[in-house]
Design a protein around this motif. Structure first.
Motif, PDB file in Angstrom:
ATOM      1  N   ASP A 112      35.573  46.550  47.664  1.00 31.07           N
ATOM      2  CA  ASP A 112      36.415  46.403  48.855  1.00 31.07           C
ATOM      3  C   ASP A 112      37.842  46.040  48.476  1.00 31.07           C
ATOM      4  O   ASP A 112      38.797  46.451  49.136  1.00 31.07           O
ATOM      5  CB  ASP A 112      35.818  45.353  49.793  1.00 31.07           C
ATOM      6  N   ASP A 122      38.490  56.374  53.043  1.00 28.64           N
ATOM      7  CA  ASP A 122      37.304  57.078  53.513  1.00 28.64           C
ATOM      8  C   ASP A 122      37.094  58.384  52.767  1.00 28.64           C
ATOM      9  O   ASP A 122      35.970  58.806  52.522  1.00 28.64           O
ATOM     10  CB  ASP A 122      37.409  57.360  55.012  1.00 28.64           C
ATOM     11  N   THR A 129      31.214  55.037  52.305  1.00 22.33           N
ATOM     12  CA  THR A 129      31.381  54.873  53.745  1.00 22.33           C
ATOM     13  C   THR A 129      30.205  55.478  54.512  1.00 22.33           C
ATOM     14  O   THR A 129      29.800  54.958  55.556  1.00 22.33           O
ATOM     15  CB  THR A 129      32.701  55.506  54.216  1.00 22.33           C
ATOM     16  N   PHE A 132      27.459  52.961  54.276  1.00 23.29           N
ATOM     17  CA  PHE A 132      27.771  51.830  55.151  1.00 23.29           C
ATOM     18  C   PHE A 132      27.444  52.172  56.599  1.00 23.29           C
ATOM     19  O   PHE A 132      26.831  51.367  57.316  1.00 23.29           O
ATOM     20  CB  PHE A 132      29.248  51.456  55.021  1.00 23.29           C
ATOM     21  N   SER A 133      27.837  53.339  57.039  1.00 18.83           N
ATOM     22  CA  SER A 133      27.574  53.749  58.422  1.00 18.83           C
ATOM     23  C   SER A 133      26.083  53.844  58.698  1.00 18.83           C
ATOM     24  O   SER A 133      25.628  53.550  59.810  1.00 18.83           O
ATOM     25  CB  SER A 133      28.238  55.099  58.704  1.00 18.83           C
ATOM     26  N   LYS A 141      33.983  47.500  58.803  1.00 20.51           N
ATOM     27  CA  LYS A 141      34.376  47.776  57.426  1.00 20.51           C
ATOM     28  C   LYS A 141      35.281  46.669  56.889  1.00 20.51           C
ATOM     29  O   LYS A 141      35.250  46.349  55.705  1.00 20.51           O
ATOM     30  CB  LYS A 141      35.100  49.116  57.338  1.00 20.51           C
ATOM     31  N   MET A 145      32.658  46.535  53.039  1.00 25.70           N
ATOM     32  CA  MET A 145      31.570  47.517  53.022  1.00 25.70           C
ATOM     33  C   MET A 145      30.582  47.233  51.893  1.00 25.70           C
ATOM     34  O   MET A 145      29.365  47.209  52.109  1.00 25.70           O
ATOM     35  CB  MET A 145      32.147  48.932  52.878  1.00 25.70           C
TER      36      MET A 145
END
Length: 223
Positions: A112, A122, A129, A132-133, A141, A145
Motif C-alpha cells: 500500500d 489500479d 485490486t 481486494f474487490s 482501499k 488493500m
C-alpha cells in the motif's frame, strides 16, 4: 514539523521541502512526500504513516510466517519457497491459488505504501485490486488493500515485509514465525542505476557512521 507517534513507540516527522528537493536530485520522491521515522531516521513515503499502525494491529496467528528483509535481498525468492512449502507442498499443478500472482496469494505488507509511487495504481496492480474487490467487498482501499487481503486469508499465511522488525507488533516472534533473509548491504546498490547507486552507498556509509557514534557495530546497518 508535523509529528505522529506510532503504536510501535516510534515517532515520525515530515521532511521539509528543502530536504525533499535535495533528495529528489538522486532518488525518486513519492507523491505524498517523505517521512522520517525516529529515532533511527528511516525514510519512507509519507503515506506510510496511514498504514503502520494498522499493520501493527494485524491479529497474529500461531501458524503465520513473516519474511522480513531489506529490499533486494532475495525476499521474493524466499517468499515463493515458503508459500509452496506451506500451501502447495505436493506441487499440485491444479492448485487454484497457484494461478494467482505471488503478491496476491502471499501479500507484501509494504504494497500500500509502494502504490503511492504510481499515477494509476489500479492499472499497475490490477490483480491486487481484483483480489481486494473479491474478498474485501464493501471495504475501503484507503485503509490498505494488502493489509485487508492479509486479514482475510486462510491459515497458514505467508506475509512479506520490508519494514524493520521494530515497526511490527512487539509479540510477532512470540506468537508466530519470522524468516530473515540477509545480504551484505554493499552489494545491494548494484541493482540500482547510476546516481541512485552512489547515493545509496552514501546512505549506507552515513548509517555506518551513525551506528558507530551510538556505540553499535557499524556492520549492523549492512545486513
Amino acid at each position: 514539523m508535523n509529528k505522529q507517534r506510532l503504536l510501535s513507540g516510534h515517532e515520525t516527522e515530515l521532511l521539509t521541502n528543502e530536504e525533499l528537493r535535495k533528495i529528489s536530485e538522486d532518488l525518486v520522491v513519492y507523491k505524498s512526500g517523505l517521512v522520517r521515522i525516529l529515532p533511527y531516521g528511516w525514510l519512507y513515503p509519507a503515506i506510510t504513516t496511514r498504514y503502520l499502525d494498522r499493520i501493527y494491529n494485524v491479529e497474529l496467528r500461531p501458524d503465520d510466517v513473516f519474511i522480513i528483509t531489506f529490499p533486494k535481498s532475495g525476499t521474493t525468492w524466499m517468499q515463493e519457497i515458503l508459500w509452496v512449502m506451506l500451501r502447495n507442498p505436493d506441487l499440485d499443478p491444479n492448485n487454484e491459488e497457484m494461478k494467482e500472482k505471488l503478491w496476491v496469494r502471499s501479500v507484501n505488507l509494504c504494497f500500500d505504501m509502494i502504490l503511492d509511487k504510481y499515477e494509476q495504481a489500479d492499472t499497475e496492480m490490477k490483480s491486487l485490486t481484483e483480489k481486494f474487490s473479491r474478498v474485501c467487498s464493501g471495504k475501503k482501499k484507503e485503509d490498505g488493500m494488502a493489509i485487508q487481503i492479509a486479514v482475510s486469508q486462510p491459515s497458514p499465511r505467508v506475509m512479506k515485509s520490508h519494514f524493520p522488525l521494530e515497526l511490527h507488533n512487539k509479540d510477532l516472534l512470540k506468537k508466530c514465525k519470522g524468516v530473515v533473509t540477509a545480504s551484505f548491504g554493499w552489494d545491494l546498490p548494484e541493482v540500482m542505476p547510476g546516481s541512485r547507486r552512489e547515493a545509496f552507498r552514501g546512505v549506507l556509509l552515513q548509517e555506518a557512521l551513525d551506528h558507530s557514534r551510538r556505540g553499535r557495530d557499524p556492520g549492523e546497518c549492512l545486513v
